[in-house]
Scaffold this motif. Structure first.
Motif, mmCIF file in Angstrom:
data_model
loop_
_atom_site.group_PDB
_atom_site.id
_atom_site.type_symbol
_atom_site.label_atom_id
_atom_site.label_comp_id
_atom_site.label_asym_id
_atom_site.label_seq_id
_atom_site.Cartn_x
_atom_site.Cartn_y
_atom_site.Cartn_z
ATOM 1 N N ASP A 1 0.798 -1.200 0.118
ATOM 2 C CA ASP A 1 0.088 -0.080 0.072
ATOM 3 C C ASP A 1 0.852 1.003 0.057
ATOM 4 N N ASP A 2 2.008 1.303 0.685
ATOM 5 C CA ASP A 2 2.821 2.441 0.741
ATOM 6 C C ASP A 2 3.491 2.445 -0.630
ATOM 7 N N ILE A 3 3.820 1.753 -1.334
ATOM 8 C CA ILE A 3 4.519 1.841 -2.491
ATOM 9 C C ILE A 3 3.577 2.130 -3.561
ATOM 10 N N ILE A 4 2.267 1.777 -3.448
ATOM 11 C CA ILE A 4 1.360 2.260 -4.525
ATOM 12 C C ILE A 4 0.860 3.446 -4.457
ATOM 13 N N GLN A 5 1.013 4.076 -3.056
ATOM 14 C CA GLN A 5 0.501 5.213 -2.817
ATOM 15 C C GLN A 5 1.681 6.137 -3.025
ATOM 16 N N SER A 6 3.162 6.088 -2.997
ATOM 17 C CA SER A 6 4.215 6.826 -3.176
ATOM 18 C C SER A 6 4.589 6.708 -4.655
ATOM 19 N N LYS A 7 4.272 5.485 -5.398
ATOM 20 C CA LYS A 7 4.545 5.343 -6.893
ATOM 21 C C LYS A 7 6.046 4.876 -6.826
ATOM 22 N N ARG A 8 7.084 5.523 -6.025
ATOM 23 C CA ARG A 8 8.264 4.920 -5.966
ATOM 24 C C ARG A 8 8.918 4.447 -4.833
ATOM 25 N N LYS A 9 10.040 3.772 -4.771
ATOM 26 C CA LYS A 9 10.737 3.366 -3.527
ATOM 27 C C LYS A 9 11.973 3.013 -3.910
ATOM 28 N N THR A 10 13.059 3.723 -3.129
ATOM 29 C CA THR A 10 14.410 3.129 -3.510
ATOM 30 C C THR A 10 14.750 2.234 -2.241
ATOM 31 N N ALA A 11 15.395 1.432 -2.611
ATOM 32 C CA ALA A 11 15.851 0.327 -1.698
ATOM 33 C C ALA A 11 17.400 -0.078 -2.073
ATOM 34 N N VAL A 12 18.099 -0.771 -1.022
ATOM 35 C CA VAL A 12 19.296 -1.573 -1.369
ATOM 36 C C VAL A 12 18.948 -2.987 -1.296
ATOM 37 N N VAL A 13 19.262 -3.690 -2.332
ATOM 38 C CA VAL A 13 19.084 -5.280 -2.171
ATOM 39 C C VAL A 13 20.302 -5.881 -2.562
ATOM 40 N N HIS A 14 20.873 -6.674 -1.396
ATOM 41 C CA HIS A 14 22.025 -7.443 -1.462
ATOM 42 C C HIS A 14 23.207 -6.298 -2.209
ATOM 43 N N GLY A 15 23.235 -5.002 -1.566
ATOM 44 C CA GLY A 15 24.301 -4.198 -1.629
ATOM 45 C C GLY A 15 23.911 -3.202 -3.106
ATOM 46 N N ARG A 16 22.945 -3.776 -3.734
ATOM 47 C CA ARG A 16 22.404 -3.056 -5.031
ATOM 48 C C ARG A 16 21.537 -2.035 -4.822
ATOM 49 N N HIS A 17 21.587 -0.711 -5.361
ATOM 50 C CA HIS A 17 20.664 0.218 -5.218
ATOM 51 C C HIS A 17 19.628 0.139 -6.321
ATOM 52 N N VAL A 18 18.591 -0.116 -6.025
ATOM 53 C CA VAL A 18 17.325 -0.253 -7.082
ATOM 54 C C VAL A 18 16.249 0.796 -6.675
ATOM 55 N N VAL A 19 15.281 0.889 -7.875
ATOM 56 C CA VAL A 19 14.073 1.838 -7.606
ATOM 57 C C VAL A 19 12.922 0.871 -7.863
ATOM 58 N N VAL A 20 12.053 0.755 -7.092
ATOM 59 C CA VAL A 20 10.870 -0.109 -7.194
ATOM 60 C C VAL A 20 9.680 1.029 -7.681
ATOM 61 N N ILE A 21 9.158 0.551 -8.827
ATOM 62 C CA ILE A 21 8.190 1.514 -9.399
ATOM 63 C C ILE A 21 6.808 0.802 -9.447
ATOM 64 N N TYR A 22 5.794 1.623 -9.050
ATOM 65 C CA TYR A 22 4.372 1.213 -9.373
ATOM 66 C C TYR A 22 3.647 1.819 -10.406
ATOM 67 N N HIS A 23 3.236 1.360 -11.341
ATOM 68 C CA HIS A 23 2.673 2.305 -12.416
ATOM 69 C C HIS A 23 1.589 1.232 -12.968
ATOM 70 N N GLU A 24 0.240 1.817 -13.119
ATOM 71 C CA GLU A 24 -0.726 1.215 -13.991
ATOM 72 C C GLU A 24 -1.083 0.010 -13.406
ATOM 73 N N GLY A 25 -1.003 -0.445 -12.248
ATOM 74 C CA GLY A 25 -1.177 -1.871 -11.516
ATOM 75 C C GLY A 25 -0.186 -2.644 -11.586
ATOM 76 N N GLU A 26 0.971 -2.439 -11.971
ATOM 77 C CA GLU A 26 2.190 -3.256 -12.016
ATOM 78 C C GLU A 26 3.294 -2.625 -11.165
ATOM 79 N N PHE A 27 4.108 -3.405 -10.493
ATOM 80 C CA PHE A 27 5.388 -3.056 -9.811
ATOM 81 C C PHE A 27 6.608 -3.573 -10.967
ATOM 82 N N TYR A 28 7.547 -2.590 -10.946
ATOM 83 C CA TYR A 28 8.924 -2.873 -11.750
ATOM 84 C C TYR A 28 9.743 -2.571 -10.844
ATOM 85 N N ALA A 29 11.079 -3.162 -11.170
ATOM 86 C CA ALA A 29 12.353 -2.777 -10.359
ATOM 87 C C ALA A 29 13.349 -2.734 -11.402
ATOM 88 N N MET A 30 14.237 -1.584 -10.910
ATOM 89 C CA MET A 30 15.494 -1.559 -11.846
ATOM 90 C C MET A 30 16.681 -0.985 -11.133
#
Length: 153
Positions: free
Chosen positions: A17-46
């Motif tokens: 719910d938090d990511i859906i509301q904010s549309k974006r979230k940055t995080a560190v995954v196993h030392g790698r900086h990623v952005v999680v994006i919620y757009h049009e009902g789908e989640f993406y990460a890169m």
């Protein structure tokens, strides 16, 4: 893309719910900086830094280009597909100046990762890192040292 399988090596990045509301979230995954994006009902990460010059993709706009959802790097306007990490550009035949520009692919330039949603929790699993692609440089120790040196001057 969102999935519910394979969360064993995944890292929790936030509440759905938090990511859906904010549309974006940055995080560190196993030392790698990623952005999680919620757009049009789908989640993406890169990877969070653009493959071209390390721009902050979490600040980029999302546009549909040639039928594909893309994030546009705010630094140099590079277009990257959300699902595949493919770099897109417009091409025109210089010998036919009245021709219409068409969208072309540079191939996969930005590393994308899998997003899993389980019981309202969002997890990211890194993609296979065995074959290098352009955005990997901005996750490297060499790049981190370059940033460190630049901030000390």
């Amino acid at each position: 893309m969102a999935s519910t399988a394979g969360v064993e090596s995944s890292v929790f990045v936030g509440q759905e719910d938090d990511i859906i509301q904010s549309k974006r979230k940055t995080a560190v995954v196993h030392g790698r900086h990623v952005v999680v994006i919620y757009h049009e009902g789908e989640f993406y990460a890169m990877d969070m830094h653009c493959y071209h010059a390390g721009g902050p993709l979490h600040l980029g706009d999302i546009e549909e280009i040639n039928g594909k959802l893309c994030i546009v790097c705010p630094w140099h306007k590079y277009k990257i597909t959300l699902a595949e990490g493919e770099g897109l550009y417009q091409s025109i035949n210089p010998r036919a100046p009245k021709s219409t520009a068409k969208w072309c692919s540079k191939g996969v330039k930005q590393r994308t990762h899998c997003v899993h949603v389980r019981n309202g929790d969002v997890y990211v699993t890194l993609s296979d890192l065995s074959a290098g692609i352009d955005s990997d440089y901005y996750q490297s120790e060499e790049y981190r040292q370059t940033l460190k040196k630049a901030s000390n001057t």
